[in-house]
Design a protein around this motif. Structure first.
Motif, PDB file in Angstrom:
ATOM      1  N   GLY A 176       0.833  -1.193   0.000  1.00 27.16           N
ATOM      2  CA  GLY A 176       0.000   0.000   0.000  1.00 27.16           C
ATOM      3  C   GLY A 176       0.864   1.238   0.000  1.00 27.16           C
ATOM      4  O   GLY A 176       1.840   1.310  -0.745  1.00 27.16           O
ATOM      5  N   GLY A 177       0.514   2.192   0.847  1.00 23.92           N
ATOM      6  CA  GLY A 177       1.290   3.415   0.853  1.00 23.92           C
ATOM      7  C   GLY A 177       0.957   4.329   2.009  1.00 23.92           C
ATOM      8  O   GLY A 177       0.236   3.951   2.940  1.00 23.92           O
ATOM      9  N   ILE A 178       1.482   5.531   1.914  1.00 20.89           N
ATOM     10  CA  ILE A 178       1.285   6.560   2.926  1.00 20.89           C
ATOM     11  C   ILE A 178       0.557   7.729   2.283  1.00 20.89           C
ATOM     12  O   ILE A 178       0.941   8.184   1.199  1.00 20.89           O
ATOM     13  CB  ILE A 178       2.632   7.047   3.491  1.00 20.89           C
ATOM     14  CG1 ILE A 178       3.423   5.872   4.070  1.00 20.89           C
ATOM     15  CG2 ILE A 178       2.424   8.121   4.554  1.00 20.89           C
ATOM     16  CD1 ILE A 178       4.819   6.244   4.531  1.00 20.89           C
ATOM     17  N   ILE A 179      -0.485   8.208   2.943  1.00 19.66           N
ATOM     18  CA  ILE A 179      -1.159   9.408   2.463  1.00 19.66           C
ATOM     19  C   ILE A 179      -0.777  10.578   3.371  1.00 19.66           C
ATOM     20  O   ILE A 179      -0.433  10.388   4.532  1.00 19.66           O
ATOM     21  CB  ILE A 179      -2.693   9.230   2.403  1.00 19.66           C
ATOM     22  CG1 ILE A 179      -3.283   8.936   3.794  1.00 19.66           C
ATOM     23  CG2 ILE A 179      -3.052   8.105   1.431  1.00 19.66           C
ATOM     24  CD1 ILE A 179      -4.802   8.893   3.824  1.00 19.66           C
ATOM     25  N   ILE A 203      -3.995  -4.140   1.113  1.00 20.14           N
ATOM     26  CA  ILE A 203      -3.514  -2.779   0.867  1.00 20.14           C
ATOM     27  C   ILE A 203      -3.540  -1.990   2.172  1.00 20.14           C
ATOM     28  O   ILE A 203      -4.599  -1.542   2.615  1.00 20.14           O
ATOM     29  CB  ILE A 203      -4.374  -2.069  -0.196  1.00 20.14           C
ATOM     30  CG1 ILE A 203      -4.328  -2.829  -1.520  1.00 20.14           C
ATOM     31  CG2 ILE A 203      -3.914  -0.623  -0.378  1.00 20.14           C
ATOM     32  CD1 ILE A 203      -5.253  -2.261  -2.593  1.00 20.14           C
ATOM     33  N   PRO A 204      -2.383  -1.852   2.829  1.00 19.98           N
ATOM     34  CA  PRO A 204      -2.341  -1.034   4.037  1.00 19.98           C
ATOM     35  C   PRO A 204      -2.284   0.456   3.684  1.00 19.98           C
ATOM     36  O   PRO A 204      -1.495   0.868   2.835  1.00 19.98           O
ATOM     37  CB  PRO A 204      -1.053  -1.480   4.726  1.00 19.98           C
ATOM     38  CG  PRO A 204      -0.189  -1.990   3.632  1.00 19.98           C
ATOM     39  CD  PRO A 204      -1.108  -2.519   2.557  1.00 19.98           C
ATOM     40  N   ILE A 205      -3.144   1.228   4.331  1.00 22.51           N
ATOM     41  CA  ILE A 205      -3.119   2.686   4.173  1.00 22.51           C
ATOM     42  C   ILE A 205      -2.547   3.275   5.457  1.00 22.51           C
ATOM     43  O   ILE A 205      -3.072   3.054   6.550  1.00 22.51           O
ATOM     44  CB  ILE A 205      -4.528   3.242   3.911  1.00 22.51           C
ATOM     45  CG1 ILE A 205      -5.079   2.684   2.602  1.00 22.51           C
ATOM     46  CG2 ILE A 205      -4.505   4.776   3.878  1.00 22.51           C
ATOM     47  CD1 ILE A 205      -6.515   3.085   2.321  1.00 22.51           C
ATOM     48  N   ARG A 250      -6.591  -2.152   4.618  1.00 19.41           N
ATOM     49  CA  ARG A 250      -6.159  -2.244   6.012  1.00 19.41           C
ATOM     50  C   ARG A 250      -5.631  -0.889   6.459  1.00 19.41           C
ATOM     51  O   ARG A 250      -4.759  -0.301   5.802  1.00 19.41           O
ATOM     52  CB  ARG A 250      -5.058  -3.303   6.116  1.00 19.41           C
ATOM     53  CG  ARG A 250      -4.620  -3.672   7.510  1.00 19.41           C
ATOM     54  CD  ARG A 250      -3.541  -4.755   7.419  1.00 19.41           C
ATOM     55  NE  ARG A 250      -4.004  -5.936   6.704  1.00 19.41           N
ATOM     56  CZ  ARG A 250      -4.629  -6.958   7.275  1.00 19.41           C
ATOM     57  NH1 ARG A 250      -4.854  -6.937   8.577  1.00 19.41           N
ATOM     58  NH2 ARG A 250      -5.020  -7.987   6.567  1.00 19.41           N
ATOM     59  N   LEU A 251      -6.131  -0.375   7.564  1.00 18.56           N
ATOM     60  CA  LEU A 251      -5.636   0.896   8.096  1.00 18.56           C
ATOM     61  C   LEU A 251      -4.499   0.603   9.058  1.00 18.56           C
ATOM     62  O   LEU A 251      -4.613  -0.238   9.948  1.00 18.56           O
ATOM     63  CB  LEU A 251      -6.762   1.646   8.804  1.00 18.56           C
ATOM     64  CG  LEU A 251      -6.458   3.079   9.245  1.00 18.56           C
ATOM     65  CD1 LEU A 251      -6.006   3.948   8.073  1.00 18.56           C
ATOM     66  CD2 LEU A 251      -7.675   3.700   9.918  1.00 18.56           C
TER      67      LEU A 251
END
Length: 300
Positions: A176-179, A203-205, A250-251
């Motif tokens: 995933g990524g970093i917002i 997908i981890p956010i 996924r958070l």
């Protein structure tokens, strides 16, 4: 870009759209251990473990298998997944052999599904991990176009090669990524679409935590990076689920920014990372479990 228009919808409407796409109403819980900390030679602007940054983190080599097993056993029965995370672009042969031993021990002594975040991996290492049915974690962090703004010591293509090879070999992949890195809404949509194309399993956010001493913190203090509003975060989570309906959303890190609205995010989430993060404190596990149980009661 048609998905960009979703940001114009009311937040609760987007969350409900995402909720209807979920295959299960359960929330899959995972936790991580920072198994090797600091001295990373990469220059990712957000990372407290980079040698390019002056942060006050603990620095240590790969933890013993006894220590990692102790942490895992304390989580067994509370979470479904446990991930071994190490700092650095990649692990050397000796470290990898020790990690394989640790994974074998965890599988013998716990009921946890094992994941690992070991940086860039070649075919031989992936083959060993495949034998142990391990899920690979390797965040893209952001989309291809914006990547140069957050790291220059390795490339987006480096990460992509590991992910594509892992998928080709039949391993599950978490990416995933970093917002909140200063990216635009369009950048976030591009990342969601790239992950959809890769067909990653989870997908981890993450939400940026600007840690003092990092370049991201400097940009944050200068106003170049603006903190995201709760509304923006919730909409982004929902849009990721709408785009990636077949993947777990996924958070993970930084979710405390949502404050009391964390429970609302569960409408769009399939999973949640609980416990502490790599170098920052997480939310109390007891409080998370209570929040999830209350959520289940409401939606049933």
């Amino acid at each position: 870009m048609k998905y960009l228009e979703l940001y114009n919808f009311p937040t609760i409407e987007l969350l409900y759209k995402a909720f209807k796409l979920k295959k299960s109403k359960n929330i899959d819980l995972c936790s991580i251990i920072n198994a090797k900390s600091g001295l990373c030679k990469e220059n990712c602007i957000f990372c407290a473990q980079s040698i390019y940054h002056n942060t006050q983190i603990n620095i240590y080599p790969l933890l013993s298998k006894e220590k990692i097993l102790e942490v895992a056993k304390n989580l067994d029965g509370k979470v479904n997944r446990f991930s071994i995370v190490v700092s650095g672009k990649e692990v050397n042969g000796d470290e990898f052999s020790k990690i394989i031993e640790i994974i074998e021990l965890l599988k013998e002594e716990t009921n946890l599904k094992i994941c690992c975040s070991l940086g860039l991996l070649d075919k031989d290492k992936l083959k060993e991990l495949k034998k142990l049915n391990v899920r690979i974690h390797n965040n893209l962090e952001t989309n291809r176009d914006y990547f140069k703004n957050i790291c220059t010591t390795h490339t987006y293509e480096d990460k992509l090669r590991t992910i594509l090879l892992a998928k080709k070999m039949g391993l599950e992949v978490c990416s995933g990524g970093i917002i909140g890195l200063g990216e635009s809404r369009e950048d976030r949509i591009k990342l969601a679409l790239e992950l959809k194309k890769l067909k990653v399993d989870s997908i981890p956010i993450n939400i940026l935590i600007p840690i003092k001493g990092t370049k991201a913190y400097e940009l944050y203090k200068r106003g170049i990076i603006q903190p995201l509003s709760i509304d923006e975060i919730l909409k982004t989570i929902a849009i990721f689920k709408i785009i990636n309906k077949d993947s777990e959303i996924r958070l993970a890190g930084g979710r405390n920014y949502l404050k009391d609205f964390q429970s609302l995010s569960l409408l769009a989430l399939d999973g949640l990372m609980v416990g502490n993060y790599l170098t920052t404190k997480g939310r109390n596990l007891k409080n998370d479990l209570e929040m999830i149980n209350n959520f289940k009661k409401i939606i049933e």
